[in-house]
Write a protein that holds these residues in place. Structure first.
Motif, PDB file in Angstrom:
ATOM      1  N   ASP A  64       0.824  -1.208   0.000  1.00 31.60           N
ATOM      2  CA  ASP A  64       0.000   0.000   0.000  1.00 31.60           C
ATOM      3  C   ASP A  64       0.863   1.264   0.000  1.00 31.60           C
ATOM      4  O   ASP A  64       0.514   2.258  -0.651  1.00 31.60           O
ATOM      5  CB  ASP A  64      -0.936   0.013   1.214  1.00 31.60           C
ATOM      6  N   ALA A  65       1.991   1.211   0.721  1.00 30.73           N
ATOM      7  CA  ALA A  65       2.875   2.368   0.813  1.00 30.73           C
ATOM      8  C   ALA A  65       3.772   2.527  -0.415  1.00 30.73           C
ATOM      9  O   ALA A  65       4.099   3.649  -0.808  1.00 30.73           O
ATOM     10  CB  ALA A  65       3.746   2.262   2.067  1.00 30.73           C
ATOM     11  N   ARG A  66       4.176   1.411  -1.024  1.00 28.38           N
ATOM     12  CA  ARG A  66       5.135   1.459  -2.136  1.00 28.38           C
ATOM     13  C   ARG A  66       4.698   0.597  -3.318  1.00 28.38           C
ATOM     14  O   ARG A  66       5.369  -0.362  -3.695  1.00 28.38           O
ATOM     15  CB  ARG A  66       6.515   0.993  -1.653  1.00 28.38           C
ATOM     16  N   PRO A  67       3.574   0.941  -3.953  1.00 29.81           N
ATOM     17  CA  PRO A  67       3.156   0.163  -5.119  1.00 29.81           C
ATOM     18  C   PRO A  67       4.060   0.375  -6.335  1.00 29.81           C
ATOM     19  O   PRO A  67       3.926  -0.330  -7.329  1.00 29.81           O
ATOM     20  CB  PRO A  67       1.732   0.677  -5.387  1.00 29.81           C
ATOM     21  N   ASP A  68       4.989   1.302  -6.227  1.00 27.17           N
ATOM     22  CA  ASP A  68       5.932   1.570  -7.310  1.00 27.17           C
ATOM     23  C   ASP A  68       7.075   0.566  -7.358  1.00 27.17           C
ATOM     24  O   ASP A  68       7.838   0.552  -8.321  1.00 27.17           O
ATOM     25  CB  ASP A  68       6.496   2.985  -7.182  1.00 27.17           C
ATOM     26  N   LEU A  69       7.193  -0.275  -6.339  1.00 29.32           N
ATOM     27  CA  LEU A  69       8.256  -1.288  -6.304  1.00 29.32           C
ATOM     28  C   LEU A  69       7.683  -2.655  -6.671  1.00 29.32           C
ATOM     29  O   LEU A  69       6.784  -3.150  -6.009  1.00 29.32           O
ATOM     30  CB  LEU A  69       8.874  -1.367  -4.902  1.00 29.32           C
ATOM     31  N   TRP A  70       8.233  -3.275  -7.672  1.00 30.47           N
ATOM     32  CA  TRP A  70       7.726  -4.589  -8.077  1.00 30.47           C
ATOM     33  C   TRP A  70       7.906  -5.611  -6.958  1.00 30.47           C
ATOM     34  O   TRP A  70       7.119  -6.544  -6.822  1.00 30.47           O
ATOM     35  CB  TRP A  70       8.384  -5.074  -9.377  1.00 30.47           C
ATOM     36  N   GLN A  71       8.938  -5.412  -6.142  1.00 25.29           N
ATOM     37  CA  GLN A  71       9.213  -6.366  -5.069  1.00 25.29           C
ATOM     38  C   GLN A  71       8.077  -6.420  -4.047  1.00 25.29           C
ATOM     39  O   GLN A  71       7.840  -7.471  -3.449  1.00 25.29           O
ATOM     40  CB  GLN A  71      10.529  -6.031  -4.362  1.00 25.29           C
ATOM     41  N   THR A  72       7.390  -5.295  -3.826  1.00 26.97           N
ATOM     42  CA  THR A  72       6.276  -5.323  -2.873  1.00 26.97           C
ATOM     43  C   THR A  72       5.156  -6.196  -3.397  1.00 26.97           C
ATOM     44  O   THR A  72       4.540  -6.942  -2.643  1.00 26.97           O
ATOM     45  CB  THR A  72       5.755  -3.904  -2.551  1.00 26.97           C
ATOM     46  N   TRP A  73       4.909  -6.123  -4.685  1.00 20.87           N
ATOM     47  CA  TRP A  73       3.886  -6.965  -5.306  1.00 20.87           C
ATOM     48  C   TRP A  73       4.285  -8.434  -5.211  1.00 20.87           C
ATOM     49  O   TRP A  73       3.475  -9.292  -4.857  1.00 20.87           O
ATOM     50  CB  TRP A  73       3.691  -6.568  -6.772  1.00 20.87           C
ATOM     51  N   SER A  74       5.541  -8.707  -5.531  1.00 22.07           N
ATOM     52  CA  SER A  74       6.035 -10.078  -5.501  1.00 22.07           C
ATOM     53  C   SER A  74       5.989 -10.655  -4.088  1.00 22.07           C
ATOM     54  O   SER A  74       5.567 -11.799  -3.889  1.00 22.07           O
ATOM     55  CB  SER A  74       7.468 -10.131  -6.042  1.00 22.07           C
ATOM     56  N   ALA A  75       6.411  -9.874  -3.101  1.00 22.04           N
ATOM     57  CA  ALA A  75       6.421 -10.352  -1.718  1.00 22.04           C
ATOM     58  C   ALA A  75       5.020 -10.716  -1.241  1.00 22.04           C
ATOM     59  O   ALA A  75       4.816 -11.766  -0.617  1.00 22.04           O
ATOM     60  CB  ALA A  75       7.048  -9.305  -0.792  1.00 22.04           C
ATOM     61  N   VAL A  76       4.042  -9.869  -1.540  1.00 22.85           N
ATOM     62  CA  VAL A  76       2.651 -10.165  -1.148  1.00 22.85           C
ATOM     63  C   VAL A  76       2.163 -11.420  -1.858  1.00 22.85           C
ATOM     64  O   VAL A  76       1.578 -12.320  -1.241  1.00 22.85           O
ATOM     65  CB  VAL A  76       1.726  -8.961  -1.430  1.00 22.85           C
ATOM     66  N   ALA A  77       2.412 -11.497  -3.154  1.00 25.37           N
ATOM     67  CA  ALA A  77       1.945 -12.650  -3.931  1.00 25.37           C
ATOM     68  C   ALA A  77       2.591 -13.944  -3.446  1.00 25.37           C
ATOM     69  O   ALA A  77       1.916 -14.977  -3.329  1.00 25.37           O
ATOM     70  CB  ALA A  77       2.227 -12.442  -5.417  1.00 25.37           C
ATOM     71  N   LEU A  78       3.885 -13.913  -3.162  1.00 25.17           N
ATOM     72  CA  LEU A  78       4.568 -15.119  -2.690  1.00 25.17           C
ATOM     73  C   LEU A  78       4.065 -15.537  -1.311  1.00 25.17           C
ATOM     74  O   LEU A  78       3.930 -16.736  -1.041  1.00 25.17           O
ATOM     75  CB  LEU A  78       6.083 -14.904  -2.671  1.00 25.17           C
ATOM     76  N   GLN A  79       3.775 -14.549  -0.463  1.00 24.61           N
ATOM     77  CA  GLN A  79       3.237 -14.888   0.856  1.00 24.61           C
ATOM     78  C   GLN A  79       1.855 -15.529   0.717  1.00 24.61           C
ATOM     79  O   GLN A  79       1.545 -16.518   1.377  1.00 24.61           O
ATOM     80  CB  GLN A  79       3.166 -13.644   1.751  1.00 24.61           C
ATOM     81  N   LEU A  80       1.026 -14.974  -0.154  1.00 30.35           N
ATOM     82  CA  LEU A  80      -0.287 -15.573  -0.405  1.00 30.35           C
ATOM     83  C   LEU A  80      -0.132 -16.992  -0.956  1.00 30.35           C
ATOM     84  O   LEU A  80      -0.871 -17.897  -0.577  1.00 30.35           O
ATOM     85  CB  LEU A  80      -1.098 -14.706  -1.367  1.00 30.35           C
ATOM     86  N   MET A  81       0.853 -17.169  -1.829  1.00 30.99           N
ATOM     87  CA  MET A  81       1.113 -18.492  -2.392  1.00 30.99           C
ATOM     88  C   MET A  81       1.511 -19.469  -1.286  1.00 30.99           C
ATOM     89  O   MET A  81       1.012 -20.591  -1.238  1.00 30.99           O
ATOM     90  CB  MET A  81       2.232 -18.379  -3.435  1.00 30.99           C
ATOM     91  N   ASP A  82       2.389 -19.021  -0.391  1.00 29.16           N
ATOM     92  CA  ASP A  82       2.811 -19.875   0.722  1.00 29.16           C
ATOM     93  C   ASP A  82       1.648 -20.248   1.631  1.00 29.16           C
ATOM     94  O   ASP A  82       1.666 -21.293   2.274  1.00 29.16           O
ATOM     95  CB  ASP A  82       3.890 -19.186   1.558  1.00 29.16           C
ATOM     96  N   MET A  83       0.642 -19.375   1.692  1.00 27.13           N
ATOM     97  CA  MET A  83      -0.530 -19.611   2.523  1.00 27.13           C
ATOM     98  C   MET A  83      -1.615 -20.390   1.773  1.00 27.13           C
ATOM     99  O   MET A  83      -2.707 -20.562   2.270  1.00 27.13           O
ATOM    100  CB  MET A  83      -1.083 -18.269   3.015  1.00 27.13           C
TER     101      MET A  83
END
Length: 177
Positions: A64-83
Motif C-alpha cells: 500500500d505504501a510502495r506500489p511503485d516497487l515490483w518487489q512489494t507486489w512479488s512479496a505479497v503474492a509469494l506470501q499468499l502463495m505460501d498460505m
C-alpha cells in the motif's frame, strides 16, 4: 541492506529478540528509502518468526505504501502463495504484470501460481512470455522444459534445456537433466 537484515536476524538469540529485531527492521523499512530487495529479505527472515497472517498484513502495508516497487507486489503474492491462497496470489500478480509488463520475475511467479492451480496451459504460456523477455533465464527454461517433457514433447524439452546450458554453462542445475 539485505546483508544487514540477515546479519541482524542471525545475531538474535531467541524468539523475543527476533521479534524485536523484525519490528526494528520493519520500522526502518518504513522510514528509509528502499529499493525493494530489502523487502524480499524481510519476508524471508520474518517468515521464520511471524505467523503467516501477521507477515501478510505487514507486506500488504508495504505494498500500500510502495506500489511503485515490483518487489512489494512479488512479496505479497509469494506470501499468499505460501498460505495456499492461490486465487488471491494470482490476482495480485495479474495486477503487477499490468503495472510492470516487462518484468520477467512477476510473470515467472504468475506462471508458478498457474502451475500450482493445475493450469498447465497458462503456466506454459507464462513461461514462454518470460523467455520472450529474458531468453537466458535458465530456471524459466528448465521449468518450461519440464512442462514439455510432461506433455511428451521431448524434442522441445531438450531444446529448452540446451538453451539453458548455452546461456548459463556454469549453472550446475542446468547439467542435472
Amino acid at each position: 541492506s539485505e546483508l544487514a537484515i540477515y546479519g541482524m536476524m542471525n545475531s538474535c538469540g531467541g524468539e523475543h529478540a527476533k521479534r524485536e529485531a523484525l519490528a526494528l527492521i520493519r520500522e526502518e523499512l518504513k522510514r528509509q528509502t528502499i529499493f525493494g530487495d530489502e523487502l524480499i529479505a524481510y519476508r524471508g527472515v520474518a517468515g521464520e518468526v511471524l505467523p503467516p497472517d501477521e507477515l501478510l498484513a505487514n507486506l500488504q502495508e508495504a505494498l500500500d505504501a510502495r506500489p511503485d516497487l515490483w518487489q512489494t507486489w512479488s512479496a505479497v503474492a509469494l506470501q499468499l502463495m505460501d498460505m495456499n491462497r492461490l486465487e488471491e496470489s494470482a490476482d495480485v500478480l495479474d495486477r503487477a504484470v499490468v503495472r510492470f509488463p516487462m518484468l520477467p520475475k512477476l510473470r515467472f511467479d504468475l506462471a508458478h501460481v498457474r502451475h500450482l492451480q493445475g493450469n498447465a496451459a497458462a503456466a506454459k504460456e507464462g513461461l514462454q512470455n518470460v523467455l520472450e523477455i529474458n531468453a537466458g533465464w535458465a530456471l524459466a527454461s528448465r521449468r518450461l522444459a519440464y512442462i514439455y517433457e510432461c506433455e511428451g514433447d521431448l524434442a522441445k524439452s531438450r531444446e529448452l534445456l540446451e538453451n539453458a546450458v548455452r546461456h548459463s554453462p556454469l549453472d550446475p542445475d542446468n547439467l542435472l537433466k
